[in-house]
Write an enzyme that holds these catalytic residues in place. Sequence first.
Site, PDB file in Angstrom:
ATOM      1  N   SER A 136       0.869  -1.196   0.000  1.00 47.90           N
ATOM      2  CA  SER A 136       0.000   0.000   0.000  1.00 47.90           C
ATOM      3  C   SER A 136       0.890   1.225   0.000  1.00 47.90           C
ATOM      4  CB  SER A 136      -0.868   0.008   1.261  1.00 47.90           C
ATOM      5  OG  SER A 136      -1.471   1.278   1.422  1.00 47.90           O
ATOM      6  N   TYR A 149      -1.280  -0.450  10.593  1.00 48.52           N
ATOM      7  CA  TYR A 149      -1.457  -0.948   9.225  1.00 48.52           C
ATOM      8  C   TYR A 149      -0.279  -0.507   8.347  1.00 48.52           C
ATOM      9  CZ  TYR A 149      -3.334  -1.253   4.466  1.00 48.52           C
ATOM     10  OH  TYR A 149      -3.499  -1.516   3.129  1.00 48.52           O
TER      11      TYR A 149
HETATM   12  N1  LIG Z   1      -8.736  -1.061  -0.836  1.00 47.34           N
HETATM   13  C1  LIG Z   1      -7.738  -0.219  -0.743  1.00 47.34           C
HETATM   14  O1  LIG Z   1      -7.928   1.030  -0.773  1.00 47.34           O
HETATM   15  C2  LIG Z   1      -6.314  -0.713  -0.622  1.00 47.34           C
HETATM   16  C3  LIG Z   1      -5.290   0.219  -0.781  1.00 47.34           C
HETATM   17  C4  LIG Z   1      -3.969  -0.196  -0.687  1.00 47.34           C
HETATM   18  C5  LIG Z   1      -3.681  -1.525  -0.445  1.00 47.34           C
HETATM   19  N2  LIG Z   1      -4.694  -2.424  -0.276  1.00 47.34           N
HETATM   20  C6  LIG Z   1      -4.319  -3.808   0.004  1.00 47.34           C
HETATM   21  O2  LIG Z   1      -4.892  -4.640  -0.986  1.00 47.34           O
HETATM   22  C7  LIG Z   1      -5.064  -5.948  -0.462  1.00 47.34           C
HETATM   23  C8  LIG Z   1      -6.468  -6.444  -0.809  1.00 47.34           C
HETATM   24  O3  LIG Z   1      -7.411  -5.600  -0.172  1.00 47.34           O
HETATM   25  P1  LIG Z   1      -8.815  -5.253  -0.828  1.00 47.34           P
HETATM   26  O4  LIG Z   1      -8.883  -3.784  -0.965  1.00 47.34           O
HETATM   27  O5  LIG Z   1      -9.073  -6.098  -2.006  1.00 47.34           O
HETATM   28  O6  LIG Z   1      -9.767  -5.628   0.403  1.00 47.34           O
HETATM   29  P2  LIG Z   1     -10.947  -6.690   0.539  1.00 47.34           P
HETATM   30  O7  LIG Z   1     -11.913  -6.563  -0.581  1.00 47.34           O
HETATM   31  O8  LIG Z   1     -11.433  -6.515   1.942  1.00 47.34           O
HETATM   32  O9  LIG Z   1     -10.206  -8.090   0.387  1.00 47.34           O
HETATM   33  C9  LIG Z   1      -9.349  -8.580   1.381  1.00 47.34           C
HETATM   34  C10 LIG Z   1      -9.067 -10.042   1.081  1.00 47.34           C
HETATM   35  O10 LIG Z   1      -8.183 -10.531   2.111  1.00 47.34           O
HETATM   36  C11 LIG Z   1      -8.779 -11.698   2.678  1.00 47.34           C
HETATM   37  N3  LIG Z   1      -8.512 -11.808   4.105  1.00 47.34           N
HETATM   38  C12 LIG Z   1      -8.771 -10.909   5.083  1.00 47.34           C
HETATM   39  N4  LIG Z   1      -8.449 -11.408   6.273  1.00 47.34           N
HETATM   40  C13 LIG Z   1      -7.964 -12.668   6.038  1.00 47.34           C
HETATM   41  C14 LIG Z   1      -7.473 -13.700   6.872  1.00 47.34           C
HETATM   42  N5  LIG Z   1      -7.380 -13.547   8.202  1.00 47.34           N
HETATM   43  N6  LIG Z   1      -7.058 -14.843   6.290  1.00 47.34           N
HETATM   44  C15 LIG Z   1      -7.140 -15.018   4.952  1.00 47.34           C
HETATM   45  N7  LIG Z   1      -7.598 -14.079   4.114  1.00 47.34           N
HETATM   46  C16 LIG Z   1      -8.016 -12.926   4.659  1.00 47.34           C
HETATM   47  C17 LIG Z   1     -10.273 -11.503   2.507  1.00 47.34           C
HETATM   48  O11 LIG Z   1     -10.895 -12.769   2.596  1.00 47.34           O
HETATM   49  P3  LIG Z   1     -12.377 -12.942   3.235  1.00 47.34           P
HETATM   50  O12 LIG Z   1     -13.169 -11.771   2.720  1.00 47.34           O
HETATM   51  O13 LIG Z   1     -12.783 -14.247   2.666  1.00 47.34           O
HETATM   52  O14 LIG Z   1     -12.198 -12.914   4.707  1.00 47.34           O
HETATM   53  C18 LIG Z   1     -10.333 -10.888   1.117  1.00 47.34           C
HETATM   54  O15 LIG Z   1     -10.257 -11.883   0.140  1.00 47.34           O
HETATM   55  C19 LIG Z   1      -4.795  -5.860   1.039  1.00 47.34           C
HETATM   56  O16 LIG Z   1      -3.495  -6.342   1.308  1.00 47.34           O
HETATM   57  C20 LIG Z   1      -4.852  -4.363   1.317  1.00 47.34           C
HETATM   58  O17 LIG Z   1      -4.049  -3.992   2.409  1.00 47.34           O
HETATM   59  C21 LIG Z   1      -6.008  -2.054  -0.366  1.00 47.34           C
END
Ligand SMILES: NC(=O)c1ccc[n+]([C@@H]2O[C@H](COP(=O)([O-])OP(=O)(O)OC[C@H]3O[C@@H](n4cnc5c(N)ncnc54)[C@H](OP(=O)(O)O)[C@@H]3O)[C@@H](O)[C@H]2O)c1
Length: 250
Positions: A136, A149
């Site tokens: 991120s 985070y």
């Molecule tokens: N959205 C943003 O603005 C943003 C910005 C920068 C970086 N990121 C990074 O991008 C990545 C994906 O995030 P996203 O935005 O796609 O969020 P998201 O839609 O909430 O997806 C998160 C994913 O991680 C899985 N996950 C969460 N807790 C877990 C656990 N304890 N064990 C196994 N899997 C787990 C979730 O699985 P379940 O739903 O099945 O629990 C889901 O598939 C993350 O690393 C996040 O830090 C996101």
Amino acid sequence: MRLAGAVALVTGASSGIGEATADAVAAAGSKLVVSGRDADRLAVVAARTGAIAVPVNLADPDGPDRLAAAALAAVGRVDLLVSNAGAGWAGPIGELSAATAADMVMLNLLAPMQLARMLAPAMAERGYGRLVFVSSIAGATGVRHEAAYAATKAGVNNLAESLSYELSGQGIGVTLVLPGVVDTPFFRSRGRPYERRWPVPIRPDRVARAIVDAAARDREVVYVPGWLRFPAWLHGVAPGTFRRLASRYS
Ligand SMILES: NC(=O)c1ccc[n+]([C@@H]2O[C@H](COP(=O)([O-])OP(=O)(O)OC[C@H]3O[C@@H](n4cnc5c(N)ncnc54)[C@H](OP(=O)(O)O)[C@@H]3O)[C@@H](O)[C@H]2O)c1
């Protein structure tokens, strides 16, 4: 890397960026293992992409081991690991519970480290593979009220850079992906919605395209959107100026 015919493991594939990445990797012709916690949502993604689903909680101490073992048992090898699963938390540091902090370190930092530890040696033996880490922009600059985070993501940035020095001579590429604000359930899951008017959230498939493109073209560091490399650059070359600007506008 040639994605057609490669074997890929995508974590966090039940939602958001990981789900979009699973779609993109499958469309590029890779054989796929997808992981997440929610078995029902994961099964839908697996059915759509022809993937094998391995539901695992990566915040469990043995979660990464179980995932790597199940993936290898199912498909024999992993050429492309996309370590994407992650969760956030926002608020004053004194309100962060010990359990949430520990889970976040496990999931965001330790799980990618453990998966790399278990899967890279076999890639090195074959002289072929790629590790992609979804970090991120918060890990490159720090963010008010997201200290824990951001710290986990800073760790991921350093993990990826160090591994790229270590593994480049062994045929293993390493890609660090730094998204900005992405329109996914991430903010709902962390318990605090995204409230700023700028930057405007981008769609998760844009990050997924950047991941596939980076893997195919052996790119090491990818900001999505690309303009985010500017604040990261300013943070590096003029940290005092960056902090003054961030204190005022962040
Ligand atoms: N959205 C943003 O603005 C943003 C910005 C920068 C970086 N990121 C990074 O991008 C990545 C994906 O995030 P996203 O935005 O796609 O969020 P998201 O839609 O909430 O997806 C998160 C994913 O991680 C899985 N996950 C969460 N807790 C877990 C656990 N304890 N064990 C196994 N899997 C787990 C979730 O699985 P379940 O739903 O099945 O629990 C889901 O598939 C993350 O690393 C996040 O830090 C996101």
